[in-house]
Design a protein around this motif. Structure first.
Motif, mmCIF file in Angstrom:
data_model
loop_
_atom_site.group_PDB
_atom_site.id
_atom_site.type_symbol
_atom_site.label_atom_id
_atom_site.label_comp_id
_atom_site.label_asym_id
_atom_site.label_seq_id
_atom_site.Cartn_x
_atom_site.Cartn_y
_atom_site.Cartn_z
ATOM 1 N N LEU A 1 -30.469 -19.735 25.983
ATOM 2 C CA LEU A 1 -29.392 -19.191 26.438
ATOM 3 C C LEU A 1 -29.600 -19.204 27.959
ATOM 4 O O LEU A 1 -28.337 -19.900 28.980
ATOM 5 N N GLY A 2 -30.976 -18.823 28.311
ATOM 6 C CA GLY A 2 -31.114 -18.756 30.344
ATOM 7 C C GLY A 2 -31.268 -19.654 30.361
ATOM 8 O O GLY A 2 -31.002 -20.513 31.895
ATOM 9 N N SER A 3 -31.603 -21.009 29.534
ATOM 10 C CA SER A 3 -32.343 -22.692 29.487
ATOM 11 C C SER A 3 -31.043 -23.459 30.250
ATOM 12 O O SER A 3 -30.814 -24.116 30.818
ATOM 13 N N LEU B 1 -32.314 -14.337 37.036
ATOM 14 C CA LEU B 1 -31.402 -13.409 35.887
ATOM 15 C C LEU B 1 -31.747 -13.665 34.933
ATOM 16 O O LEU B 1 -32.561 -12.670 34.832
ATOM 17 N N THR B 2 -30.087 -12.331 34.404
ATOM 18 C CA THR B 2 -30.070 -10.863 34.195
ATOM 19 C C THR B 2 -28.905 -11.274 33.228
ATOM 20 O O THR B 2 -28.059 -11.644 33.683
ATOM 21 N N PHE C 1 -34.420 -9.405 31.405
ATOM 22 C CA PHE C 1 -34.615 -10.446 33.054
ATOM 23 C C PHE C 1 -35.495 -11.811 33.033
ATOM 24 O O PHE C 1 -36.583 -11.377 33.132
ATOM 25 N N ILE C 2 -35.516 -12.651 33.578
ATOM 26 C CA ILE C 2 -35.738 -13.791 33.009
ATOM 27 C C ILE C 2 -36.869 -14.098 34.843
ATOM 28 O O ILE C 2 -35.930 -14.334 35.392
ATOM 29 N N SER C 3 -37.830 -14.203 34.562
ATOM 30 C CA SER C 3 -39.012 -15.101 35.927
ATOM 31 C C SER C 3 -39.756 -16.203 35.879
ATOM 32 O O SER C 3 -39.681 -16.386 34.778
ATOM 33 N N PRO C 4 -39.674 -16.859 36.565
ATOM 34 C CA PRO C 4 -40.339 -17.920 36.915
ATOM 35 C C PRO C 4 -42.274 -17.344 36.008
ATOM 36 O O PRO C 4 -42.643 -16.601 36.614
ATOM 37 N N SER C 5 -42.966 -18.553 36.670
ATOM 38 C CA SER C 5 -44.123 -19.247 36.625
ATOM 39 C C SER C 5 -44.758 -18.288 37.785
ATOM 40 O O SER C 5 -43.558 -18.050 38.772
ATOM 41 N N SER C 6 -45.868 -17.337 37.780
ATOM 42 C CA SER C 6 -46.141 -16.427 38.919
ATOM 43 C C SER C 6 -46.647 -17.425 40.444
ATOM 44 O O SER C 6 -46.182 -17.345 41.525
ATOM 45 N N SER C 7 -47.188 -19.279 39.654
ATOM 46 C CA SER C 7 -46.812 -19.828 40.700
ATOM 47 C C SER C 7 -46.003 -20.822 40.970
ATOM 48 O O SER C 7 -45.815 -21.039 42.293
ATOM 49 N N THR C 8 -44.572 -20.489 40.588
ATOM 50 C CA THR C 8 -43.482 -21.078 41.733
ATOM 51 C C THR C 8 -42.759 -20.838 42.805
ATOM 52 O O THR C 8 -42.960 -19.654 43.095
#
Ligand SMILES: O=C(O)CCC(=O)C(=O)O
Ligand SMILES: [Fe+2]
Length: 186
Positions: free
Chosen positions: A7-9, A64-65, A131-138
Protein backbone atom coordinates in the motif's frame (compact mmCIF):
# COMPACT_ATOMS: atom_id res chain seq x y z
CA UNK A 1 3.48 -6.11 6.86
CA UNK A 2 3.81 -7.03 3.21
CA UNK A 3 0.32 -5.67 2.44
CA UNK A 4 1.12 -2.39 4.23
CA UNK A 5 4.42 -2.08 2.35
CA UNK A 6 2.56 -2.66 -0.91
CA UNK A 7 0.00 0.00 0.00
CA UNK A 8 2.85 2.39 0.93
CA UNK A 9 4.56 1.70 -2.37
CA UNK A 10 1.35 2.39 -4.32
CA UNK A 11 0.86 5.66 -2.42
CA UNK A 12 4.47 6.69 -3.13
CA UNK A 13 3.93 6.00 -6.83
CA UNK A 14 0.71 8.01 -6.91
CA UNK A 15 2.31 10.93 -5.05
CA UNK A 16 5.31 10.94 -7.40
CA UNK A 17 3.00 10.83 -10.41
CA UNK A 18 0.94 13.72 -9.02
CA UNK A 19 4.08 15.79 -8.52
CA UNK A 20 5.26 15.18 -12.08
CA UNK A 21 8.18 12.96 -10.98
CA UNK A 22 9.06 9.49 -12.30
CA UNK A 23 6.63 7.02 -10.67
CA UNK A 24 9.42 5.19 -8.84
CA UNK A 25 11.08 8.40 -7.57
CA UNK A 26 10.26 7.66 -3.91
CA UNK A 27 9.30 3.97 -4.04
CA UNK A 28 12.71 2.79 -5.27
CA UNK A 29 14.32 3.86 -1.96
CA UNK A 30 12.34 1.52 0.25
CA UNK A 31 13.96 -1.84 -0.53
CA UNK A 32 15.51 -2.07 2.94
CA UNK A 33 13.09 0.14 4.90
CA UNK A 34 15.40 0.66 7.85
CA UNK A 35 13.58 1.77 11.00
CA UNK A 36 10.19 1.04 9.45
CA UNK A 37 8.13 0.10 12.48
CA UNK A 38 4.70 -0.54 13.85
CA UNK A 39 3.40 0.99 17.09
CA UNK A 40 0.25 0.09 18.96
CA UNK A 41 -1.11 2.99 21.01
CA UNK A 42 -3.44 2.16 23.87
CA UNK A 43 -5.21 5.04 25.57
CA UNK A 44 -7.03 4.06 28.77
CA UNK A 45 -10.15 6.03 29.78
CA UNK A 46 -9.30 9.18 31.70
CA UNK A 47 -11.59 10.84 34.30
CA UNK A 48 -10.18 14.28 33.44
CA UNK A 49 -9.73 14.26 29.65
CA UNK A 50 -9.42 18.06 29.49
CA UNK A 51 -6.39 17.89 31.77
CA UNK A 52 -4.29 15.30 29.94
CA UNK A 53 -3.32 14.10 26.48
CA UNK A 54 -2.93 10.58 25.16
CA UNK A 55 -0.13 11.60 22.84
CA UNK A 56 1.33 15.12 22.76
CA UNK A 57 1.60 17.39 19.75
CA UNK A 58 4.12 16.10 17.18
CA UNK A 59 4.66 15.37 13.51
CA UNK A 60 5.75 11.92 12.38
CA UNK A 61 9.44 12.02 11.43
CA UNK A 62 9.31 9.06 9.04
CA UNK A 63 8.21 9.22 5.41
CA UNK A 64 4.64 7.95 5.48
CA UNK A 65 2.38 6.75 8.29
CA UNK A 66 -0.47 4.32 7.72
CA UNK A 67 -2.72 4.64 10.76
CA UNK A 68 -5.62 2.45 11.79
CA UNK A 69 -7.83 3.91 14.50
CA UNK A 70 -10.80 2.30 16.20
CA UNK A 71 -14.31 3.79 16.43
CA UNK A 72 -13.66 5.89 19.59
CA UNK A 73 -11.92 8.85 17.97
CA UNK A 74 -9.32 11.15 19.52
CA UNK A 75 -6.89 11.96 16.73
CA UNK A 76 -6.63 15.72 16.12
CA UNK A 77 -4.72 17.71 13.52
CA UNK A 78 -3.42 21.26 13.99
CA UNK A 79 -4.96 23.55 11.37
CA UNK A 80 -3.48 26.93 10.44
CA UNK A 81 -1.14 26.65 13.45
CA UNK A 82 -3.96 27.71 15.76
CA UNK A 83 -6.76 25.19 16.20
CA UNK A 84 -7.25 21.46 16.54
CA UNK A 85 -9.55 19.55 14.20
CA UNK A 86 -10.78 16.04 15.08
CA UNK A 87 -10.28 13.31 12.47
CA UNK A 88 -13.47 11.28 12.51
CA UNK A 89 -12.84 7.52 12.38
CA UNK A 90 -14.14 5.99 9.15
CA UNK A 91 -14.76 2.22 9.43
CA UNK A 92 -12.45 -0.02 7.39
CA UNK A 93 -10.12 2.76 6.38
CA UNK A 94 -6.67 4.07 7.19
CA UNK A 95 -5.51 7.60 7.92
CA UNK A 96 -2.44 8.40 5.82
CA UNK A 97 0.01 10.91 7.29
CA UNK A 98 2.85 12.56 5.43
CA UNK A 99 6.06 12.39 7.51
CA UNK A 100 8.75 15.08 7.95
CA UNK A 101 11.06 13.24 5.58
CA UNK A 102 8.53 13.45 2.75
CA UNK A 103 7.93 17.14 3.44
CA UNK A 104 11.65 17.83 3.00
CA UNK A 105 11.89 15.52 -0.03
CA UNK A 106 9.13 17.47 -1.79
CA UNK A 107 10.43 20.92 -0.74
CA UNK A 108 7.30 21.45 1.34
CA UNK A 109 4.82 20.57 -1.41
CA UNK A 110 3.55 17.76 0.81
CA UNK A 111 3.10 18.77 4.44
CA UNK A 112 3.68 16.69 7.51
CA UNK A 113 0.87 17.73 9.82
CA UNK A 114 1.26 18.34 13.53
CA UNK A 115 -1.18 16.09 15.35
CA UNK A 116 -2.00 14.69 18.80
CA UNK A 117 -4.35 12.22 20.46
CA UNK A 118 -6.83 13.23 23.14
CA UNK A 119 -8.33 10.77 25.61
CA UNK A 120 -11.90 9.76 26.34
CA UNK A 121 -13.67 9.89 29.71
CA UNK A 122 -15.37 6.50 29.36
CA UNK A 123 -13.84 4.53 26.56
CA UNK A 124 -10.48 2.97 25.98
CA UNK A 125 -9.02 3.71 22.55
CA UNK A 126 -6.59 1.80 20.35
CA UNK A 127 -4.69 2.89 17.29
CA UNK A 128 -2.04 1.14 15.22
CA UNK A 129 0.54 3.17 13.34
CA UNK A 130 2.86 1.79 10.67
CA UNK A 131 5.75 4.19 10.02
CA UNK A 132 7.48 3.65 6.68
CA UNK A 133 11.13 4.68 6.33
CA UNK A 134 13.63 4.46 3.48
CA UNK A 135 17.02 2.73 3.47
CA UNK A 136 19.54 4.44 5.78
CA UNK A 137 21.74 5.60 2.91
CA UNK A 138 18.87 7.31 1.04
CA UNK A 139 19.63 10.98 0.52
CA UNK A 140 16.60 13.16 1.06
CA UNK A 141 17.22 15.84 -1.53
CA UNK A 142 14.34 17.58 -3.25
CA UNK A 143 14.39 17.22 -7.05
CA UNK A 144 14.96 20.36 -9.19
CA UNK A 145 11.40 20.06 -10.58
CA UNK A 146 10.07 21.05 -7.15
CA UNK A 147 12.31 24.09 -6.70
CA UNK A 148 11.80 27.54 -8.16
CA UNK A 149 14.41 30.10 -7.09
CA UNK A 150 11.81 32.89 -7.14
CA UNK A 151 8.57 31.38 -5.96
CA UNK A 152 9.65 28.23 -4.09
CA UNK A 153 13.37 28.23 -3.23
CA UNK A 154 15.02 25.16 -1.74
CA UNK A 155 13.92 24.89 1.90
CA UNK A 156 16.08 22.09 3.32
CA UNK A 157 19.69 20.99 3.00
CA UNK A 158 20.04 17.40 1.76
CA UNK A 159 20.40 14.76 4.47
CA UNK A 160 20.45 11.00 4.66
CA UNK A 161 17.82 9.06 6.54
CA UNK A 162 20.66 7.78 8.80
CA UNK A 163 21.61 11.42 9.69
CA UNK A 164 18.03 12.30 10.43
CA UNK A 165 17.57 9.29 12.68
CA UNK A 166 20.59 10.41 14.70
CA UNK A 167 18.97 13.82 15.16
CA UNK A 168 15.84 12.12 16.42
CA UNK A 169 17.79 10.08 18.94
CA UNK A 170 19.50 13.19 20.35
CA UNK A 171 16.14 14.72 21.16
CA UNK A 172 14.55 13.70 24.44
CA UNK A 173 11.05 14.04 23.02
CA UNK A 174 9.81 14.96 19.59
CA UNK A 175 7.80 18.16 19.79
CA UNK A 176 6.53 19.72 16.57
CA UNK A 177 9.09 19.54 13.77
CA UNK A 178 12.25 20.27 15.73
CA UNK A 179 14.41 17.60 14.06
CA UNK A 180 13.53 18.76 10.56
CA UNK A 181 14.16 22.40 11.46
CA UNK A 182 17.84 21.53 11.92
CA UNK A 183 18.09 21.11 8.14
CA UNK A 184 16.41 24.36 7.14
CA UNK A 185 18.46 26.47 4.68
CA UNK A 186 19.89 29.54 6.39
O1 LIG B 1 -3.51 7.50 18.14
C1 LIG B 1 -3.53 8.23 17.16
O2 LIG B 1 -4.54 8.44 16.49
C2 LIG B 1 -2.28 8.95 16.74
C3 LIG B 1 -1.04 8.11 16.86
C4 LIG B 1 0.17 8.85 16.40
O3 LIG B 1 0.13 9.98 16.03
C5 LIG B 1 1.47 8.17 16.41
O4 LIG B 1 1.55 7.01 16.85
O5 LIG B 1 2.45 8.81 15.96
FE1 LIG C 1 1.91 10.56 15.02
Amino acid sequence: MRALDKLGSTIFEMLAHGLGLPNDFFAKNFEEKEATMIRINRYPPCPLPEKCLGLGSHSDPHTLTILLQDHVGGLQVLKNDNHWVGIRPVPNSFVINIGDTLEAWTNGRLKSVVHRAVVNREKRRLSVAYFISPSSSTTIDCPPQLVDPNTNPRKYKPFTWADFRKELLIQKRVVGKTALNRYLMN
